[in-house]
Enzyme design. Structure first.
Site, mmCIF file in Angstrom:
data_model
loop_
_atom_site.group_PDB
_atom_site.id
_atom_site.type_symbol
_atom_site.label_atom_id
_atom_site.label_comp_id
_atom_site.label_asym_id
_atom_site.label_seq_id
_atom_site.Cartn_x
_atom_site.Cartn_y
_atom_site.Cartn_z
ATOM 1 N N VAL A 286 0.836 -1.199 0.000
ATOM 2 C CA VAL A 286 0.000 0.000 0.000
ATOM 3 C C VAL A 286 0.878 1.260 0.000
ATOM 4 O O VAL A 286 0.621 2.227 -0.717
ATOM 5 C CB VAL A 286 -0.942 0.016 1.218
ATOM 6 N N GLU A 291 0.004 4.731 -6.597
ATOM 7 C CA GLU A 291 -1.272 4.823 -7.314
ATOM 8 C C GLU A 291 -1.759 6.275 -7.393
ATOM 9 O O GLU A 291 -2.628 6.607 -8.176
ATOM 10 C CB GLU A 291 -2.328 3.913 -6.682
ATOM 11 N N ASP A 333 -1.213 36.418 -34.261
ATOM 12 C CA ASP A 333 -1.770 37.521 -35.035
ATOM 13 C C ASP A 333 -0.978 38.771 -34.727
ATOM 14 O O ASP A 333 -0.370 38.880 -33.668
ATOM 15 C CB ASP A 333 -3.219 37.799 -34.605
ATOM 16 N N ASP A 609 -10.681 31.108 -38.694
ATOM 17 C CA ASP A 609 -9.481 30.654 -37.989
ATOM 18 C C ASP A 609 -9.702 29.309 -37.304
ATOM 19 O O ASP A 609 -8.755 28.626 -36.938
ATOM 20 C CB ASP A 609 -9.077 31.670 -36.911
ATOM 21 N N ASN A 671 9.588 5.760 -2.000
ATOM 22 C CA ASN A 671 9.071 4.399 -1.989
ATOM 23 C C ASN A 671 10.187 3.387 -2.144
ATOM 24 O O ASN A 671 10.194 2.344 -1.487
ATOM 25 C CB ASN A 671 8.044 4.207 -3.107
ATOM 26 N N GLU A 674 11.861 2.862 1.143
ATOM 27 C CA GLU A 674 11.097 2.003 2.048
ATOM 28 C C GLU A 674 11.229 0.537 1.665
ATOM 29 O O GLU A 674 11.396 -0.338 2.516
ATOM 30 C CB GLU A 674 9.606 2.418 2.008
ATOM 31 N N THR A 702 5.245 11.423 4.829
ATOM 32 C CA THR A 702 6.241 11.921 3.873
ATOM 33 C C THR A 702 5.633 12.203 2.515
ATOM 34 O O THR A 702 5.986 13.177 1.856
ATOM 35 C CB THR A 702 7.420 10.947 3.714
#
Ligand code: ADP
Ligand code: MG
Length: 872
Positions: A286, A291, A333, A609, A671, A674, A702
């Site tokens: 998790v 995600e 323009d 245009d 990540n 960890e 974090t």
């Protein structure tokens, strides 16, 4: 007054009858009070909308995550087996995580909603006898609505006035060829919507001409309202970056799940408690599955878009924010974008000295309206307003500047470059009628019957004015005995009344913005319907072109038409000015640039245009001066019509992309750290380093605050001094993958180092040590990752207070978890001694220090080299 009703065959009735039935005044419009009263009765003129994501959807989205469900299940089981505190704590952290997700999503939705509201359509109505711009939701039955080329019609109307009105009804009938409209009623009561030529319907587009109509139906009573249930606004596609990142995060998810499984199995093999190991492995999954990446991109883009609005750039399609960073050509323009669109008549010339005659023509052959009470105000085309002001100031004898009634007209269009009006002859004038024309000298002078000497003088004079950067109009007149069948016949054999030279000074910011583009590797290009000499003079003044005329960098519409695609390809990269270009030709310029791999932004304001705006990578419409149709075709709207705003939008787009990159770099590195800790610890013969709850905590504190604060990082000083990012470039380019790899390993290393130090010394609180080092190292990294090249701890240190605040707060939270007794019970921590805390801090600081060394090497060009900056 009878109520307007959907079933009435309005198209069979004469305009006056319709006006009477809906209680309209076809000249003065409704009064403001009457309009307000009707609005209160009928409700706003809107169609039901698809709308954005609701709060409930956002909550459900969070819950749908399989990992979270699995973790909840495991936590509940472990709670049933006795460890209730743990279960409750896990649930609380997951809820907090979910709340952060929902809050972020909600903020993004609100930002998008605000953008949608700003992009809401407007309508020109007449109220109390005055033309007025209102929110199209406020249009009511009986309103008198003004139509001109480029209007997207706000309600169903019965025409009461129309001149050469053409309407594209594709939105309603699917038929893309414009239909001619006229005031005459249609006899067939059962005529198909597409054949009701005196009606103009909501959602259709005026492609040419002018007109006015009274509203017979609004909102869901309109023809398109009846089919509106079938439509939902599907404007928000996912951006390329979002697609790539969700692809990436699903691949990373697989990798993380595999690693977690390995951690789980090896734990079992070592004889750990299976349920505890399951909790640990799932918590790790998790925490480490990124995600949130696609969501963070949405948030960054949405919030970036609202920041852009404050700088006058309204983003209509979210992917544009991303594409802006890749723009290599800005085709702009001239009039109004690079110049101020505040025209003034600077010079006039008449062959016979008939200034009053010239002034009369300028007033008659003119669609603008001076509004009294506003010294320089008025409604209409700035060119024409300038002509009215000139006449009003009495320069030509001071004729009445009230609009002169017309018998017939050919409205101005950018392709014909001229307009023609026919009026009753004034008292004392010979003949019954008089025709006036004004337009570009090259198209009008050849149509004037004049002796060769006068013609030559006029041409010479026009050339001189254009060379001075003036916009030049020729004006001509012709007396008529009767109204002609074909108006085009009138244009030949006119008498030249004179020339008018208008000055439109460059915008003050334009030159600096052009220079900024150059430094940023972006080529500014001017496209205009104006004369090549006028265009070049202005281009040179703002720095788009060199001052000395170089034939290769100015291309005219005629030259463009003569070039085939290969020929254009050989010129398009060097051309800086396109003059006397038809709007239709703009799409060729865009295509030629795109064929070369360039990313083109293009501005536009008119109906013609629209195709080019759609084709461009970033279509940019004018908010103040543009048409509804052009806005509808564009990804971005300039609220102030200013070229410099495009450049600030590019700067903002680059900053946002940089920040997304930073966030990706930071989260994935965290990540990785960890995962290394949990994976390598046991392999090195140490105990399982962290408890499930601790892993979830690290992920919460974090990723949460510091991660979000990174999105607030101000632009790096070099953003506009490096080349555009290639559109296909990966977000991991220029060393991001390497960075994630080595810094992740370093974070894991220092954490395990601290753990080993305490564990081997026989300290009981070794787990608190690794827990604390891991949190502090990630926070240190968040500070270091702020810039890819600039030192974070020098001058830039205080430029992102949000991040500093987040870091301080997170450190505080971690200390609370370590030192507050009741939190110690929940997180299974023990107080650290002062010496231990010092060691933790020292170990954590190794990470930002190492990253600063990396940046020094990058600055010296020794690492992750970017392509060299182009020569501007
Ligand atoms: P720009 O690129 O400057 O917007 P336009 O397409 O508006 O150019 O105009 C092209 C040319 O048409 C101008 O140079 C001018 O000669 C002529 N023109 C512009 N506005 C009008 C007008 N309202 N009436 C007649 N002629 C016009
Ligand atoms: Mg124009």
């Amino acid at each position: 007054m009878s109520q307007a009703h959907g079933s009435t065959a309005w198209h069979t009735l004469p305009a006056e009858v319709v006006a009477e039935r809906v209680g309209a005044d076809a000249v003065h419009g409704l009064s403001a009070e009457e309009a307000a009263a009707r609005l209160a009765r009928s409700g706003p003129n809107v169609l039901p909308e698809g709308g954005g994501r609701r709060l409930r959807d956002l909550v459900l989205e969070q819950l749908r995550d399989v990992m979270i469900l699995l973790l909840l299940a495991a936590a509940v089981v472990s709670g049933l087996l006795g460890d209730v505190v743990d279960t409750v704590a896990i649930v609380v952290i997951l809820v907090l995580n979910g709340v952060i997700g929902v809050v972020q999503g909600y903020r993004a939705e609100r930002a998008l909603e605000a953008l949608r509201a700003l992009a809401a359509p407007r309508a020109a109505v007449v109220r109390d006898g005055r033309p007025l711009d209102v929110d199209s939701a406020e249009v009511v039955v009986g309103d008198l609505v003004l139509l001109e080329a480029g209007t997207v019609v706000a309600a169903d109307l019965r025409l009461v006035d129309g001149a050469a009105l053409q309407v594209a009804e594709a939105a309603l009938t699917g038929e893309s060829v414009p239909v001619s409209k006229s005031v005459r009623p249609v006899e067939d009561a059962t005529a198909h919507v597409g054949d009701r030529t005196c009606m103009v319907h909501r959602g259709t587009e005026v492609t040419a001409g002018r007109g006015a109509g009274v509203v017979v139906a609004t909102g869901t009573d309109t023809e398109i309202g009846r089919v509106a249930q079938l439509m939902t606004s599907t404007d928000e596609v996912r951006t390329p970056l979002q697609r790539r990142l969700s692809h990436l995060s699903s691949r990373l998810a697989v990798a993380v799940v595999v690693i977690s499984a390995v951690v789980f199995v090896s734990g079992l093999l070592r004889g750990e408690d299976p349920l505890q190991m399951l909790l640990t492995a799932v918590s790790l999954a998790v925490a480490a599955v990124p995600e949130a990446l696609p969501a963070v991109v949405t948030i960054s883009l949405a919030l970036g878009a609202s920041a852009m609005v404050r700088q006058q750039a309204l983003v209509r399609r979210l992917p544009a924010v991303e594409t802006l960073g890749s723009v290599t050509y800005i085709c702009s323009d001239k009039t109004g974008t690079l110049t101020r669109n505040r025209m003034s008549v600077e010079e006039t010339w008449t062959p016979g000295g008939d200034l009053p005659g010239l002034s009369r023509a300028l007033v008659a052959c003119n669609d603008a309206v001076l509004l009294d009470g506003e010294a320089s105000g008025g409604r209409g085309d700035p060119t024409e307003l300038a002509l009215l002001h000139y006449a009003a100031e009495g320069a030509g004898g001071g004729p009445d500047v009230a609009p002169v009634p017309r018998r017939a007209e050919i409205p101005f269009d950018a392709e014909r470059r001229r307009m023609l009006t026919v009026h009753d002859a004034a008292v004392g004038e010979p003949g019954g009628y008089v025709a006036y024309a004004k337009g570009a000298p090259e198209v009008l002078l050849p149509r004037c019957a004049a002796d060769p000497a006068t013609r030559a003088r006029a041409e010479e004079r026009a050339r001189r004015m254009a060379g001075d950067g003036l916009r030049v109009l020729a004006v001509a007149r012709r007396g008529l005995d009767r109204l002609p069948e074909d108006l085009a016949d009138v244009e030949d054999g006119m008498t030249l009344l004179g020339l008018v030279g208008l000055l439109d000074p460059p915008r003050e910011e334009a030159a600096a913005a052009v220079a900024e583009c150059r430094a940023a590797g972006i080529v500014p290009v001017m496209i205009t319907g104006d004369h090549p000499d006028t265009a070049h003079a202005v281009a040179a003044r703002v720095g788009v072109a060199e001052a000395d005329h170089d034939a290769t960098d100015v291309l005219t519409g005629r030259e463009l038409a003569a070039l085939d695609d290969a020929g254009l390809a050989s010129r398009v990269l060097d051309a800086r000015v396109y003059a006397r270009v038809d709007p239709e030709q703009k799409i060729r310029i865009v295509r030629a640039l795109q064929a070369d791999g360039q990313v083109a932004a293009m501005t536009g304001d008119g109906v013609n245009d629209a195709p080019a705006l759609r084709q461009a990578d970033i279509g940019v419409a004018m908010g103040a001066g543009g048409t509804d149709v052009a806005r509808g075709a564009s990804a971005m709207v300039l609220l102030d019509d200013n070229f410099a705003t495009i450049v600030s939008a590019v700067r903002e787009g680059r900053r946002i992309y940089d920040n997304i990159r930073r966030f990706v770099k930071y989260t994935l590195t965290s990540n990785a750290g960890e995962i290394w800790v949990m994976f390598l610890g046991p392999l090195l013969g140490l105990p399982l380093p962290l408890l499930p709850l601790q892993i979830l905590w690290i992920n919460l504190v974090t990723d949460g605050l510091p991660g979000l604060a990174l999105a607030r990082e101000p632009a790096e000083p070099t953003v506009m001094r490096r080349p555009p990012r290639p559109p296909g470039e990966s977000i991991f380019a220029h060393g991001v993958v390497w960075h994630i790899g080595w810094v992740g390993l370093l974070i894991g290393g220092v954490s395990l180092g601290g753990m080993a130090w305490a564990y081997l010394a026989g300290e009981d609180n070794w787990q608190t040590v690794v827990f604390t080092v891991l949190v502090l190292a990630q926070l240190g990294h968040s500070l270091a990752v702020r810039s890819e090249t600039q030192p974070s701890f020098g001058r830039r240190f205080a430029t992102n207070p949000a991040l500093l605040g987040a870091v301080v707060l997170t450190v505080g939270l971690q200390l609370a978890v370590v030192y507050l007794p009741w939190l110690q019970g929940v997180f299974r921590t023990d107080a650290l001694s002062a010496a231990q805390l010092a060691v933790c801090v020292a170990l954590a600081l190794v990470v930002p220090a190492a990253v600063e060394v990396e940046k020094t090497l990058v600055r010296r060009g020794l690492l992750y080299a970017r392509p060299a900056a182009p020569v501007a």
